[in-house]
Enzyme design. Structure first.
Site: not given
Length: 519
Positions: A302-304
């Site tokens: 998720a995200s990065g």
């Protein structure tokens, strides 16, 4: 895989203890159990303490046993979100956070006192997906209707006898009784010891001894696990999380090597530093120009973590991998009221209009500072979203619909174009073979280049409750959740811990305890 091919192994006796991993890894373990059963060898499970994750694995075994005093807690699943807005208000701390994406909840735990409508919507959808999947898979395995499984859960059954009566377990036996049963089944005399080898010892058996290595074509496995940072910090342990500079070295060495035909990047990360994520994205893209790169996502990307994955030519997620969270968060703490309460003062002398943007924690943002801060966060989000759109061959408008910081399960991410297939590491290797033009019936050697990293260290350990310590602690905290010197592409740690079950520890509550104990 080794045990399935090893003629010395007759079967597996699996002791299932409480699991700390997330649903992505649980899904893959279950798949390996079902694949092992195809070898014709037995796999027997034993569960003295069992929740939903443990039973999800246990019911995949041919037989499942439990002792008379076993603790079964199949009562359903929950997700929790904790909020520190009220606590910070009482102690005089004002979080000033910019988060881009209406579902980006990483800043909520700092600013809010209750859950937002968007966060509730997202968490509810994730929970429904995970619980629904559990009910369906258990029902299929046990040959029951989904409604019957759900009714059993809602009955709050804890009696081990009823579990046996309704065929949730094979029988009630102590460990020694199961061992005696296995001895009899294998034709071993009662006075003889059951020949066994534990997992740790067997994991050291070289694959070449079973003829499973030595193949001409090689595929590299690079593991990236934990929170993302650009460089190793002063509080980091040698194995803490994903250190971008170290991973980049590994990626470059593989790119320059002619040894490997393809690469599988195994990702298990809730994100972290946005700059570090972008630098790794660039290196993975360059690697993908020289040889096939497939991203295999475990519990969470998720995200990065997703930022890294989207640089690959194909993305494989588990059915329940927490995926996406395309958004950013950044901010600072205004400690002015706290400092006033405890009689502390800090004066800052600066040159440059925005020199005190994040340095002056004793006051809130000035209007022009707040405007620059917001523009900076929006710019970082736009870069992230646009690169995601480019990587996934989607229009920006289409990507915006699935971005906004929202987290999806792997299954939902597939239907929205964020991943290419649902499966585990084995599927990722198969896709890598295909893209490298290696015939599927030709065996390859899978070479591990790095082992999984440990979970996020508790960066606040050892810092005292003195005023100076509290000042340093807050800066470390902000660096972890909403970086004071950079933008974060990370998923809410509290949500991840509850849904994923992994040990990416959020130090917020350690901070509060430390801070309050000084008054």
């Amino acid at each position: 895989m080794k045990a399935a091919y090893d003629p010395r192994i007759s079967g597996v006796y699996l002791h299932i203890e409480p699991l700390g991993c997330g649903w992505g890894k649980v899904e893959e373990i279950r798949r390996h159990i079902l694949d092992f059963r195809k070898s014709g060898k037995f796999i027997v499970g034993y569960a003295p303490a069992c929740g939903e994750k443990e039973y999800y694995i246990g019911c995949a075994c041919q037989e499942l046993y439990a002792p008379p005093s076993a603790y079964f807690a199949l009562y359903g699943l929950t997700v929790q979100a904790s909020f520190l807005g009220g606590v910070f208000e009482k102690v005089g701390i004002e979080p000033q956070v910019q988060r881009i994406g209406k579902y980006k909840s990483a800043g909520d735990q700092l600013m809010r006192k209750s859950i937002s409508d968007e966060n509730r919507e997202m968490l509810t959808a994730l929970l429904d997906n995970i619980y629904g999947n559990w009910l369906e898979k258990v029902a299929l395995t046990k040959g029951k209707k989904k409604e019957d499984i759900e009714q059993f859960v809602n009955d709050g059954v804890y009696q081990i006898e009823r579990l046996k009566e309704e065929s949730w377990i094979t029988d009630i036996k102590y460990d020694d009784e199961v061992m005696s049963m296995l001895k009899e089944r294998l034709g071993i005399l009662k006075d003889k010891k059951l020949p066994e080898v534990d997992y740790r010892k067997y994991s050291k058996v070289r694959r070449w001894t079973l003829g499973l290595t030595g193949y001409k074509d090689q595929i590299a496995i690079i593991r990236a696990s934990g929170s993302i940072s650009r460089t190793r910090g002063p509080f980091s342990s040698p194995s803490s999380g994903i250190i971008a500079e170290k991973l980049i070295e590994k990626i470059r060495s593989v790119r320059e090597s002619k040894r490997f035909k393809a690469v599988v990047l195994r990702i298990d990360s809730p994100g972290g530093d946005a700059l570090a994520s972008d630098l790794m994205w660039r290196e993975i893209r360059l690697l993908a120009e020289s040889k096939p790169v497939i991203a295999s996502m475990a519990d969470v990307a998720a995200s990065g973590g997703y930022y890294m994955a989207m640089a690959a030519q194909a993305i494989v997620a588990e059915n329940l991998t927490l995926t996406g969270s395309i958004g950013v968060v950044t901010g600072k703490f205004n400690l002015g009221n706290l400092y006033e309460k405890i009689g502390f003062n800090k004066e800052t002398i600066s040159r440059g209009r925005y020199a005190e943007l994040t340095a002056a924690e004793q006051r809130p943002f000035r209007p022009e500072e707040a405007e620059l801060f917001a523009k900076s966060a929006q710019h970082a989000y736009t870069q992230f979203r646009d690169k995601a759109a480019l990587s996934r061959s989607m229009t920006v408008d289409k990507m915006e619909e699935v971005a906004q910081g929202r987290v999806w399960t792997g299954k939902d991410a597939l239907s929205r174009g964020l991943v290419d297939a649902v499966g585990g590491l084995s599927l990722a290797v198969a896709i890598a073979k295909q893209k490298a033009n290696i015939p599927q019936d030709r065996q390859v050697s899978v070479v591990e280049l790095s082992r999984p990293s440990a979970s996020l260290p508790e960066v606040l350990s050892g810092i005292g409750s003195s005023l100076a310590g509290a000042d340093r602690t807050l800066k470390e905290l902000l660096n972890d959740v909403a970086s004071s010197d950079g933008i974060q592409a990370r998923m809410d740690g509290v949500m991840f811990e509850k849904l994923g079950g992994a040990a990416y520890t959020n130090p917020l509550f350690m901070l509060i305890k430390d801070c309050l104990s000084s008054f």
